[in-house]
Scaffold this motif. Structure first.
Motif, PDB file in Angstrom:
ATOM      1  N   PRO A 157      -5.464  20.212  -1.773  1.00 13.90           N
ATOM      2  CA  PRO A 157      -5.977  19.012  -2.460  1.00 13.90           C
ATOM      3  C   PRO A 157      -5.023  17.825  -2.368  1.00 13.90           C
ATOM      4  O   PRO A 157      -5.447  16.691  -2.082  1.00 13.90           O
ATOM      5  N   VAL A 158      -3.742  18.085  -2.636  1.00 10.37           N
ATOM      6  CA  VAL A 158      -2.759  16.994  -2.553  1.00 10.37           C
ATOM      7  C   VAL A 158      -2.612  16.515  -1.114  1.00 10.37           C
ATOM      8  O   VAL A 158      -2.533  15.302  -0.838  1.00 10.37           O
ATOM      9  N   PHE A 159      -2.604  17.456  -0.188  1.00  9.12           N
ATOM     10  CA  PHE A 159      -2.441  17.134   1.233  1.00  9.12           C
ATOM     11  C   PHE A 159      -3.590  16.250   1.727  1.00  9.12           C
ATOM     12  O   PHE A 159      -3.365  15.198   2.345  1.00  9.12           O
ATOM     13  N   ILE A 160      -4.831  16.630   1.426  1.00 14.57           N
ATOM     14  CA  ILE A 160      -5.990  15.868   1.885  1.00 14.57           C
ATOM     15  C   ILE A 160      -6.055  14.506   1.186  1.00 14.57           C
ATOM     16  O   ILE A 160      -6.366  13.483   1.815  1.00 14.57           O
ATOM     17  N   ALA A 161      -5.753  14.482  -0.117  1.00 11.33           N
ATOM     18  CA  ALA A 161      -5.783  13.213  -0.838  1.00 11.33           C
ATOM     19  C   ALA A 161      -4.741  12.245  -0.278  1.00 11.33           C
ATOM     20  O   ALA A 161      -4.990  11.032  -0.151  1.00 11.33           O
ATOM     21  N   GLY A 162      -3.566  12.756   0.057  1.00 14.81           N
ATOM     22  CA  GLY A 162      -2.517  11.902   0.615  1.00 14.81           C
ATOM     23  C   GLY A 162      -2.924  11.299   1.952  1.00 14.81           C
ATOM     24  O   GLY A 162      -2.719  10.101   2.194  1.00 14.81           O
ATOM     25  N   LEU A 163      -3.540  12.124   2.816  1.00 16.44           N
ATOM     26  CA  LEU A 163      -3.981  11.598   4.114  1.00 16.44           C
ATOM     27  C   LEU A 163      -5.128  10.598   3.956  1.00 16.44           C
ATOM     28  O   LEU A 163      -5.200   9.607   4.689  1.00 16.44           O
ATOM     29  N   ALA A 164      -6.035  10.850   2.988  1.00 15.79           N
ATOM     30  CA  ALA A 164      -7.117   9.894   2.737  1.00 15.79           C
ATOM     31  C   ALA A 164      -6.547   8.555   2.297  1.00 15.79           C
ATOM     32  O   ALA A 164      -7.024   7.478   2.720  1.00 15.79           O
ATOM     33  N   ALA A 165      -5.514   8.593   1.451  1.00 18.62           N
ATOM     34  CA  ALA A 165      -4.884   7.344   1.025  1.00 18.62           C
ATOM     35  C   ALA A 165      -4.207   6.636   2.194  1.00 18.62           C
ATOM     36  O   ALA A 165      -4.221   5.402   2.292  1.00 18.62           O
ATOM     37  N   LEU A 166      -3.635   7.412   3.129  1.00 15.14           N
ATOM     38  CA  LEU A 166      -3.013   6.806   4.312  1.00 15.14           C
ATOM     39  C   LEU A 166      -4.049   6.105   5.189  1.00 15.14           C
ATOM     40  O   LEU A 166      -3.800   5.012   5.703  1.00 15.14           O
ATOM     41  N   PHE A 167      -5.196   6.763   5.358  1.00 12.84           N
ATOM     42  CA  PHE A 167      -6.258   6.111   6.119  1.00 12.84           C
ATOM     43  C   PHE A 167      -6.682   4.804   5.451  1.00 12.84           C
ATOM     44  O   PHE A 167      -6.942   3.796   6.118  1.00 12.84           O
ATOM     45  N   ALA A 168      -6.752   4.821   4.103  1.00 12.26           N
ATOM     46  CA  ALA A 168      -7.167   3.619   3.377  1.00 12.26           C
ATOM     47  C   ALA A 168      -6.140   2.499   3.532  1.00 12.26           C
ATOM     48  O   ALA A 168      -6.485   1.312   3.576  1.00 12.26           O
ATOM     49  N   LEU A 169      -4.858   2.864   3.645  1.00  9.42           N
ATOM     50  CA  LEU A 169      -3.803   1.855   3.779  1.00  9.42           C
ATOM     51  C   LEU A 169      -3.871   1.101   5.108  1.00  9.42           C
ATOM     52  O   LEU A 169      -3.239   0.041   5.241  1.00  9.42           O
ATOM     53  N   GLU A 170      -4.600   1.637   6.067  1.00  8.89           N
ATOM     54  CA  GLU A 170      -4.721   0.943   7.346  1.00  8.89           C
ATOM     55  C   GLU A 170      -5.413  -0.411   7.192  1.00  8.89           C
ATOM     56  O   GLU A 170      -5.304  -1.262   8.063  1.00  8.89           O
ATOM     57  N   PHE A 171      -6.133  -0.595   6.080  1.00  7.67           N
ATOM     58  CA  PHE A 171      -6.852  -1.848   5.863  1.00  7.67           C
ATOM     59  C   PHE A 171      -6.062  -2.832   5.000  1.00  7.67           C
ATOM     60  O   PHE A 171      -6.537  -3.918   4.711  1.00  7.67           O
ATOM     61  N   VAL A 172      -4.842  -2.446   4.593  1.00  7.92           N
ATOM     62  CA  VAL A 172      -3.995  -3.333   3.797  1.00  7.92           C
ATOM     63  C   VAL A 172      -3.188  -4.209   4.743  1.00  7.92           C
ATOM     64  O   VAL A 172      -2.522  -3.709   5.650  1.00  7.92           O
ATOM     65  N   ARG A 173      -3.218  -5.521   4.561  1.00  9.03           N
ATOM     66  CA  ARG A 173      -2.577  -6.455   5.479  1.00  9.03           C
ATOM     67  C   ARG A 173      -1.230  -6.979   4.970  1.00  9.03           C
ATOM     68  O   ARG A 173      -0.585  -7.746   5.663  1.00  9.03           O
ATOM     69  N   ARG A 174      -0.809  -6.584   3.777  1.00  8.88           N
ATOM     70  CA  ARG A 174       0.503  -7.018   3.270  1.00  8.88           C
ATOM     71  C   ARG A 174       1.546  -6.029   3.771  1.00  8.88           C
ATOM     72  O   ARG A 174       1.624  -4.877   3.327  1.00  8.88           O
ATOM     73  N   GLU A 175       2.383  -6.479   4.734  1.00  8.17           N
ATOM     74  CA  GLU A 175       3.233  -5.562   5.482  1.00  8.17           C
ATOM     75  C   GLU A 175       4.203  -4.777   4.608  1.00  8.17           C
ATOM     76  O   GLU A 175       4.314  -3.550   4.718  1.00  8.17           O
TER      77      GLU A 175
END
Length: 338
Positions: free
Chosen positions: A30-48
């Protein structure tokens, strides 16, 4: 290089799921999958800076929850992404910090790890991955700079080409219009018929100028023969021979603009009564000559038009020779190889 991070995330996800389902290592799915999902979501953040800090924290979370051990590879993205946002120095500092962090983690988990060949090999491979990531980022940045430089050079070349086209095309027709209108003014009282003919020719030159502009906008396919026949009107005699289909458009355009420049100079500067244009499109080379019976000029005084013509012909692989002597007219020769 937006594809690098998602590809690495997918590889880590596949390895972690396999380890968790197969019972390998200590995987907290659960923690592993949630962490990777959050990483995918961060790809859309433009503040470096915010994205880099959040991504690094999530790398730690995913690595602790992954029993396969492959999640350590995620840390190569820290200097990789930092290179694009903050430059080479910051990327190298972060790479050294990542290597030091893994070494500390090994020390905490297994104090005698320097004697463990597998862990030393893992650390060396990790350091090599960081070095390759920085090299890849550097290559991508240099390629981007190169593309920007090429775009600048292309824009400059296009501006120069447009400047030559404006000078050659519109300049030629406007010069003809001015000369013809001056003739009409001079003959208005003495020879109304001649004045009327000059006005008619001026109108034709103005229409041809407008047509040239329209053709340029439509990027029309260039035909040297028809273009020369439209160009050589009035007192200009044209002799055309050979097959133009064996020549490329840059060569044909170079020949046309050379003829245009020669006729314009004869009308504007030489006051020539007769102008002759000969175009021989042979099997091996094309030869264009423009001759007039004007007073000639000093060959050392060349204006923008002749310089632009030389550049255009040189770009097509040809050469230009101008022969002129006082009272003996001018002869322009242009040779372009097939």
């Amino acid at each position: 290089m937006p594809w690098v991070s998602p590809v690495l995330y997918a590889a880590v996800l596949a390895a972690g799921l396999y380890a968790g389902l197969a019972g390998l290592g200590d995987t907290h799915l659960p923690v592993f999958i949630a962490g990777l999902a959050a990483l995918f979501a961060l790809e859309f953040v433009r503040r470096e800076l915010l994205a880099l800090l959040a991504r690094t924290a999530l790398f730690v979370v995913v690595a602790l929850a992954d029993g396969s051990g492959l999640s350590r590879a995620l840390f190569v993205l820290v200097p990789f992404t930092a290179y694009f946002a903050f430059g080479r120095t910051v990327a190298i500092v972060l790479a050294v910090a990542c290597v030091a962090g893994v070494a500390v983690a090994f020390q905490v988990a297994a104090p005698g790890w320097p004697a463990d060949v597998a862990r030393v090999s893992d650390l060396l491979m990790f350091a090599l991955g960081l070095a390759l990531a920085i090299a890849m980022a550097s290559a991508a940045v240099e390629e981007r700079r190169g593309r920007a430089r090429i775009a600048e050079l292309s824009a400059a070349a296009e501006r120069q080409r447009l400047a030559r086209d404006i000078h050659d095309d519109l300049g030629h027709h406007l010069t003809a219009v001015i000369v013809l209108l001056e003739q009409a003014e001079a003959f208005r009282e003495r020879d109304p018929a001649a004045a009327q003919r000059a006005l008619a020719e001026a109108t034709g030159s103005a229409r041809r100028a407008l047509e040239d502009v329209r053709r340029s906008v439509r990027t029309w396919h260039f035909h040297l023969g028809s273009a020369l026949r439209e160009l050589c009107t009035g007192a200009v005699v044209l002799r055309l021979s050979g097959d133009e289909s064996r020549y490329g458009e840059p060569a044909l355009r170079a020949l046309f603009h050379a003829a245009q420049e020669g006729i314009t100079n004869a009308r504007r500067h030489a006051g020539a009564g007769a102008v002759e244009v000969d175009a021989e499109l042979g099997e091996d080379r094309a030869l264009l000559t423009v001759t007039d019976d004007g007073p000639g000029f000093d060959g050392g005084r060349e204006g923008f038009g002749l310089r632009g013509m030389r550049e255009r012909v040189r770009a097509a692989g040809g050469q230009v020779v101008v022969r002129s002597a006082g009272g003996r007219g001018t002869r322009l020769e242009v040779v372009v190889p097939r």
